[in-house]
Enzyme design. Structure first.
Site, PDB file in Angstrom:
ATOM      1  CD1 TRP A 164      -2.727   1.529   0.446  1.00 23.62           C
ATOM      2  CD2 TRP A 164      -2.150   1.802   2.598  1.00 23.62           C
ATOM      3  NE1 TRP A 164      -3.525   2.516   0.973  1.00 23.62           N
ATOM      4  CE2 TRP A 164      -3.181   2.718   2.293  1.00 23.62           C
ATOM      5  CE3 TRP A 164      -1.633   1.797   3.893  1.00 23.62           C
ATOM      6  CZ2 TRP A 164      -3.708   3.597   3.216  1.00 23.62           C
ATOM      7  CZ3 TRP A 164      -2.153   2.671   4.824  1.00 23.62           C
ATOM      8  CH2 TRP A 164      -3.179   3.562   4.491  1.00 23.62           C
TER       9      TRP A 164
ATOM     10  CG  ASP B  99      -2.103  -2.778   7.165  1.00 22.49           C
ATOM     11  OD1 ASP B  99      -3.247  -2.742   7.669  1.00 22.49           O
ATOM     12  OD2 ASP B  99      -1.701  -1.935   6.337  1.00 22.49           O
TER      13      ASP B  99
ATOM     14  CE  LYS C  38     -10.166  -0.335   3.462  1.00 23.44           C
ATOM     15  NZ  LYS C  38      -9.798   0.524   2.389  1.00 23.44           N
TER      16      LYS C  38
END
Ligand code: LMR
Length: 397
Positions: free
Chosen positions: A129, A210, A245
């Site tokens: 990311w 993560d 999310k």
């Protein structure tokens, strides 16, 4: 003094989100930012969230300060969601603090690592990311990369990854994605998690995980299996979780930072350092989103509804993966895209070049991140043919 400042390029992901919003083409397709979209291209508030918000509206009694660690019940529930009913949790070796989103959690992790070892380097997957580099850089940590995704096979470079991890020294930190790797969609198998756990035992480095997509890959427990394996076998672990999310709470900024050490006493000390880090960055997190998550996770009816909604999203994304492959074949998009159906979560790479990505945006209003990462959830029955035809035309030029 401000005249010394130089303009900074727009964010590679959020910049596209703004461009897409401003685009007036009725056929525009947004495959950029990692936000779940339903079949009509919308991102509605989850039903469980709406219900929990209603309860909160009626039962909230104060707006007084929350405290550095945020919502204590939320922290315990998030520890269980991420680590499960784990012996390490029971031994009080893990403590969690509420943070403003996954990014806030990563920033706390970065500062926490800097306090633990000012000379630590953070090793990230190549690719990762894009914001990881900014977050760790902002804390003054050096970021290094290890091989992860292979654009030739559209799979993992596991052997090269292992070779590099075998050189990472004690005191450094290795960042892995818990599941649904962003941006490639390629995850480690449980056997591969075991191999990297063994390397960390041998080398002495620490993992930072993560976890931004728990529940979007194979299931809530399945997606946490790698994290739980590490928690089971290692002395130390950091986990940054996001509820953006899986609870659809993107703009409410809900995340969690968990620290695990070898003993309950050491964890208390580490946690006090984390809280001190938090005080100096944002003092304390906002209340609303975490309270909503706590309401959902602690209420069996709401929890069942939330799990059902999350499963709907997961099932839709997995179905879309095969659908995209079919559509690309139907419209003779050059290349083999079968790998898309085998990957996890919201993202996959198309493996197309920057020029093609630019043409798709300029000529067709199709928005794809410059690395060729697509948000699979942005595809639906109304735009799939348009996307596949545009891609076939651009790639056959
Ligand atoms: C993404 O990767 O698109 C999301 O995590 C959103 C973001 O903040 O970049």
């Amino acid at each position: 003094m401000f005249e010394q400042l130089k303009p900074v390029p727009t964010d590679p992901i959020l910049g596209l989100m703004s461009e897409y919003k401003a685009d007036t083409n009725p056929k525009k397709v947004d495959l950029s930012v990692g936000v779940y979209k339903n079949e009509t291209g919308d991102t509605p508030v989850m039903r469980a969230v709406k219900k929990a918000e209603q309860i909160r509206l009626e039962t909230e009694t104060t707006k007084s300060y929350l405290g550095l660690a945020g919502d204590v019940q939320y922290n315990e529930l998030m520890t269980s969601l991420v680590f499960g009913d784990h012996a390490t949790v029971k031994a009080n070796r893990i403590k969690t603090a509420q943070t403003p989103g996954g990014t806030g959690s990563l920033r706390v992790a970065a500062e926490f690592i800097k306090r633990s070892n000012p000379n630590a380097s953070i090793w990230v997957t190549n690719p990762t990311w894009a914001n990881h580099f900014s977050i760790f850089g902002a804390a003054g940590l050096e970021t290094k990369e290890f091989p992860y995704f292979d654009f030739d096979t559209m799979g993992l470079k596991f052997d090269e990854m292992v070779s590099t991890l075998n050189t990472v020294p004690a005191g450094d930190v290795v960042l892995l994605h818990a599941c649904c790797h962003n941006p490639s969609g390629m995850d480690l198998t449980l056997e591969q998690w075991q191999i990297v756990a063994d390397i960390s035992k041998k080398q002495g480095f620490t993992f930072l995980i993560d976890s931004a997509y728990q529940g979007f890959g194979k299931g809530l427990d399945e997606d946490a299996a790698g994290v739980r394996l590490l928690a089971d076998q290692l002395d130390e672990l950091l986990v940054c979780a996001s509820c953006s999310k899986n609870f659809g709470l993107y703009r409410d900024r809900v995340g969690a930072f968990s620290v695990m050490t070898a003993t309950a006493e050491q964890t208390e000390i580490a946690y006090s350092v984390a809280l001190n880090v938090i005080r100096a960055i944002y003092s304390m997190p906002p209340a609303h989103g975490a309270a909503v998550v706590a309401n959902i996770l602690s209420n069996p009816e709401l929890r069942a509804l939330w799990e059902e909604e999350l499963q709907e999203k997961r099932t839709r994304i997995n179905g879309l993966r095969s659908y995209i492959v079919e559509k690309f074949k139907e419209h003779n998009v050059p290349g083999n895209f079968d790998f898309i159906a085998k990957q996890n979560g919201m993202f996959s790479f198309l493996g197309i070049d920057k020029e093609a990505i630019q043409t798709l945006k300029d000529d067709y209003s199709i928005y794809i991140v410059g690395s060729s990462r697509i948000n699979v959830a942005g595809v639906n029955k109304s735009n799939a043919d348009y996307l596949a035809k545009a891609l076939a035309t651009v790639l056959n030029k």
